[in-house]
Design a protein around this motif. Structure first.
Motif, PDB file in Angstrom:
ATOM      1  N   ARG A  40      12.506  67.825   3.073  1.00 17.59           N
ATOM      2  CA  ARG A  40      11.693  68.280   4.210  1.00 17.59           C
ATOM      3  C   ARG A  40      10.240  67.833   4.093  1.00 17.59           C
ATOM      4  O   ARG A  40       9.443  68.066   5.004  1.00 17.59           O
ATOM      5  N   THR A  41       9.889  67.206   3.000  1.00 21.66           N
ATOM      6  CA  THR A  41       8.495  66.848   2.725  1.00 21.66           C
ATOM      7  C   THR A  41       8.175  65.473   3.292  1.00 21.66           C
ATOM      8  O   THR A  41       8.743  64.470   2.865  1.00 21.66           O
ATOM      9  N   PHE A  42       7.277  65.428   4.264  1.00 22.10           N
ATOM     10  CA  PHE A  42       6.862  64.171   4.901  1.00 22.10           C
ATOM     11  C   PHE A  42       8.065  63.254   5.128  1.00 22.10           C
ATOM     12  O   PHE A  42       8.114  62.136   4.603  1.00 22.10           O
ATOM     13  N   PRO A  43       9.056  63.680   5.923  1.00 22.88           N
ATOM     14  CA  PRO A  43      10.303  62.905   6.078  1.00 22.88           C
ATOM     15  C   PRO A  43      10.130  61.562   6.777  1.00 22.88           C
ATOM     16  O   PRO A  43      11.042  60.738   6.730  1.00 22.88           O
TER      17      PRO A  43
ATOM     18  N   PHE B 114      -3.542  72.806   3.704  1.00 25.75           N
ATOM     19  CA  PHE B 114      -3.681  72.038   4.938  1.00 25.75           C
ATOM     20  C   PHE B 114      -2.792  70.793   4.992  1.00 25.75           C
ATOM     21  O   PHE B 114      -2.820  70.055   5.971  1.00 25.75           O
ATOM     22  N   THR B 115      -1.990  70.532   3.967  1.00 26.76           N
ATOM     23  CA  THR B 115      -1.213  69.297   3.946  1.00 26.76           C
ATOM     24  C   THR B 115      -0.136  69.251   5.028  1.00 26.76           C
ATOM     25  O   THR B 115       0.325  68.168   5.389  1.00 26.76           O
ATOM     26  N   TYR B 116       0.270  70.414   5.531  1.00 26.73           N
ATOM     27  CA  TYR B 116       1.301  70.463   6.564  1.00 26.73           C
ATOM     28  C   TYR B 116       0.712  70.394   7.966  1.00 26.73           C
ATOM     29  O   TYR B 116       1.431  70.161   8.925  1.00 26.73           O
ATOM     30  N   ASN B 117      -0.602  70.558   8.078  1.00 28.66           N
ATOM     31  CA  ASN B 117      -1.190  70.776   9.394  1.00 28.66           C
ATOM     32  C   ASN B 117      -2.166  69.717   9.865  1.00 28.66           C
ATOM     33  O   ASN B 117      -2.366  69.553  11.074  1.00 28.66           O
TER      34      ASN B 117
END
Length: 446
Positions: free
Chosen positions: A188-191, A317-320
């Protein structure tokens, strides 16, 4: 007339070359035109769209004769960080990247950093202001991994025991529940990033990249073994993935370990999420002072600020945020410490405050929970806006000291390091040893 003559002369020369090579120019153009039409139909476009440049006979970048049939892969573009983007975004980024001034500026900055790396200890100990200023301006991608490694290389094992090697931690068995959760979160991480995905040559679909997934799994597995009290929690996968874009797994693990222990980020994932509660309390108080209208509006609509900021803090903030903004924020983070996240949070909220003030009820609630994933801002713009709140960093400790009893007040990074038995200068991170001096440089690179 002269331009027309030159054009005709060029076409004649191309025809002569094609004839010498035994190539039928007309067949090439007809074949390329049909290929373009086929791809347009696949993408739901009219067969008459996007064919002008090919049928004109002018050898442009999109219509240059080709001996292979174009495929859907030719319509897939990745930015300089490896993220899948649209053709429109690719055109815009290509124009910016080809800007001679931007290229020259980046090369000049790279040369400066190459010289600084040769004397890094000198700059860290004798010229911390210059080191902080240049770091906060943004590190060149070519040296970012090396500089991050040097800025985060002073973490000490808080347990006081001998630290196992990275490979020893990777080879240590972890619990079944943690293993299953890591295995779920890694894909799910940066797919849509090339580090974590690849393109199936037969279907041109994005498929997992085993090498990237294995690297991230190793970092998360190693940390779960290193810090069994925390183990693995969702959100760590995005934080741990960022160093992997610039460092090998072992170095990325050390950077992640520094964030978790050197900056006490692990306190976000302890039972009860103590630092998350503290951070929300601090941000809420900062909003009352610096974004008072928005704070009152949210209170009036009975919406708690935690609705939109929990994910920010748990994933740093890496997801946003857009990836260029993330790495610029991390450059700043390694110079000034964890509390810069409050300046970034205030900057983001300020940017959307105008729209949030116009919304009410469920519309405001829905927007509050989703807007950060829709932000399209440049790294320079975000840092510029965050620096407007640079003085906020100095007031965080005061707010923290006034927290009510139901908020767990956590020890600062300085207090944690002061309890460790270590040489006072060589084992303390740069952002702590030069805390007051580094923070004053905010004004210099604003």
């Amino acid at each position: 007339p002269k331009k027309k003559e030159k054009k005709n002369s060029r076409i004649e020369k191309i025809a002569i070359i094609h004839k010498a090579l035994g190539i039928d120019s007309k067949n090439i153009l007809d074949s390329q035109l049909q290929t373009t039409i086929d791809i347009n139909v696949e993408n739901g476009l009219s067969s008459e769209q996007d064919t002008t440049s090919v049928s004109s006979g002018v050898a442009t970048a999109s219509s240059r004769p080709s001996h292979r049939k174009l495929t859907p892969r030719d319509r897939m573009f990745f930015d300089r960080y490896g993220f899948l983007i649209s053709s429109e975004q690719n055109t815009l980024l290509s124009n910016n990247f080809d800007d001679p001034k931007a290229v020259r500026k980046e090369n000049e900055r790279l040369l400066k950093w190459q010289k600084m790396l040769d004397e890094f200890d000198k700059y860290r100990n004798q010229k911390p202001e210059k080191l902080a200023r240049r770091t906060c301006k943004g590190l060149p991608d070519a040296v970012r991994g090396v500089v991050w490694g040097k800025l985060t290389s002073y973490v000490t094992n808080v347990s006081g025991k001998t630290t196992p090697t990275f490979q020893e931690l990777v080879n240590t068995k972890i619990g079944e529940a943690e293993y299953e959760q890591i295995m779920k979160d890694v894909p799910r991480t940066f797919p849509t990033n090339e580090f974590f995905c690849s393109i199936d040559p037969s279907t041109y679909a994005l498929v997992p990249n085993p090498q990237g997934h294995q690297s991230l799994y190793q970092v998360l597995h190693a940390y779960a073994c290193y810090d069994p009290e925390v183990g693995y929690c969702q959100g760590m996968n995005f934080i741990a993935s960022v160093p992997l874009f610039y460092q090998q797994p072992e170095e990325a693990f050390k950077t992640f370990l520094f964030l978790m222990h050197g900056m006490n980020y692990r306190q976000y994932f302890l039972p009860g999420f103590p630092r998350l509660q503290e951070s929300i309390y601090i941000l809420d108080n900062l909003m009352k002072k610096h974004l008072s209208k928005l704070s009152k509006h949210l209170k009036k609509q009975e919406i708690d600020i935690h609705c939109c900021v929990i994910q920010w803090f748990l994933t740093m903030f890496t997801y946003n945020l857009p990836f260029p903004a993330i790495i610029r924020m991390w450059d700043w983070l390694f110079v000034e410490g964890h509390d810069i996240v409050f300046a970034v949070a205030l900057a983001v909220l300020k940017l959307v405050s105008g729209k949030m003030l116009k919304l009410k009820g469920t519309d405001l609630l829905e927007y509050s929970m989703t807007f950060s994933g829709q932000l399209d801002l440049t790294a320079d713009f975000l840092i510029h806006e965050a620096l407007e709140f640079k003085d906020v960093i100095k007031s965080v400790d005061l707010i923290r000291s006034k927290a009510p009893q139901n908020i767990v007040v956590l020890p600062s990074s300085v207090e944690v390091y002061s309890k460790l038995s270590m040489p006072p200068n060589n084992q303390i991170p740069f952002y702590l040893r030069n805390k007051s001096r580094a923070r004053t440089t905010s004004q210099q690179f604003a």
